[in-house]
Motif scaffolding. Structure first.
Motif, PDB file in Angstrom:
ATOM      1  N   THR A  79       0.840  -1.199   0.000  1.00  0.00           N
ATOM      2  CA  THR A  79       0.000   0.000   0.000  1.00  0.00           C
ATOM      3  C   THR A  79       0.871   1.244   0.000  1.00  0.00           C
ATOM      4  O   THR A  79       0.639   2.188  -0.752  1.00  0.00           O
ATOM      5  N   SER A  80       1.892   1.231   0.835  1.00  0.00           N
ATOM      6  CA  SER A  80       2.811   2.361   0.947  1.00  0.00           C
ATOM      7  C   SER A  80       3.569   2.598  -0.363  1.00  0.00           C
ATOM      8  O   SER A  80       3.790   3.737  -0.772  1.00  0.00           O
ATOM      9  N   GLU A  82       2.506   1.829  -3.422  1.00  0.00           N
ATOM     10  CA  GLU A  82       1.548   2.407  -4.375  1.00  0.00           C
ATOM     11  C   GLU A  82       1.298   3.889  -4.117  1.00  0.00           C
ATOM     12  O   GLU A  82       1.184   4.672  -5.046  1.00  0.00           O
ATOM     13  N   GLU A  83       1.211   4.258  -2.838  1.00  0.00           N
ATOM     14  CA  GLU A  83       0.882   5.639  -2.488  1.00  0.00           C
ATOM     15  C   GLU A  83       2.079   6.573  -2.536  1.00  0.00           C
ATOM     16  O   GLU A  83       1.913   7.792  -2.501  1.00  0.00           O
ATOM     17  N   THR A  85       4.941   9.029  -3.480  1.00  0.00           N
ATOM     18  CA  THR A  85       5.217  10.005  -4.540  1.00  0.00           C
ATOM     19  C   THR A  85       6.725  10.187  -4.696  1.00  0.00           C
ATOM     20  O   THR A  85       7.168  10.871  -5.610  1.00  0.00           O
TER      21      THR A  85
END
Length: 155
Positions: A79-80, A82-83, A85
């Protein structure tokens, strides 16, 4: 007041980096339980771990046969990733491949299913290794990737 906060953040960052490095070294020496203990201590001070640190911690849990904990960390890490930037797509893909095999074993050992993993295992992944930082490649070693039918490494 701001300067002390900045200094304490630097000290904390150095402490976190040292624990990860020590855990990595202990793992390389085959001292899995000591490496796992370093990760336990790391999470006492590390409130918002980076995606790659979560992936490494998951790997340590996997090696320590703490499969349920490994699955939780891998899910958090994915999840981290994917998120994030801050990570480029090649680095994200590299970390996903790093996670794939030990996560599959961990899921099998705990007899769990994971939608996140199911989609990850199906992905066709192309990674330009030139775009993956050396720091990531040195801590997150991936072996036998060239043999995987849905992973293609380029430079």
């Amino acid at each position: 007041m701001g300067r002390m906060n900045f200094i304490s953040k630097i000290i904390k960052a150095i402490s976190i980096a040292r624990r990860i490095s020590k855990s990595h070294d202990l793992l390389a020496e085959g001292k899995v339980n000591l490496a796992d203990k370093e990760i336990d201590e790391l999470f006492e001070i590390y409130q918002k771990p980076l995606p790659d640190d979560l992936a490494f911690a998951g790997y340590v849990r996997y090696r320590a046969k703490r499969f349920g904990d490994a699955v939780l960390l891998y899910k958090k890490s994915l999840t981290s990733i994917e998120e994030s930037t801050k990570l480029n797509q090649d680095t994200k893909n590299y970390l996903k491949v790093y996670i794939r095999k030990p996560m599959a074993v961990s899921l099998a050992m705990t007899q769990e299913r994971s939608d996140v993993f199911d989609s990850l295992s199906q992905l066709e992944i192309v990674i330009n290794l030139d775009n993956v930082p050396e720091r990531i490649k040195s801590v997150h070693k991936i072996s036998n990737l060239e043999n995987s039918e849905n992973v293609k490494l380029t430079t």
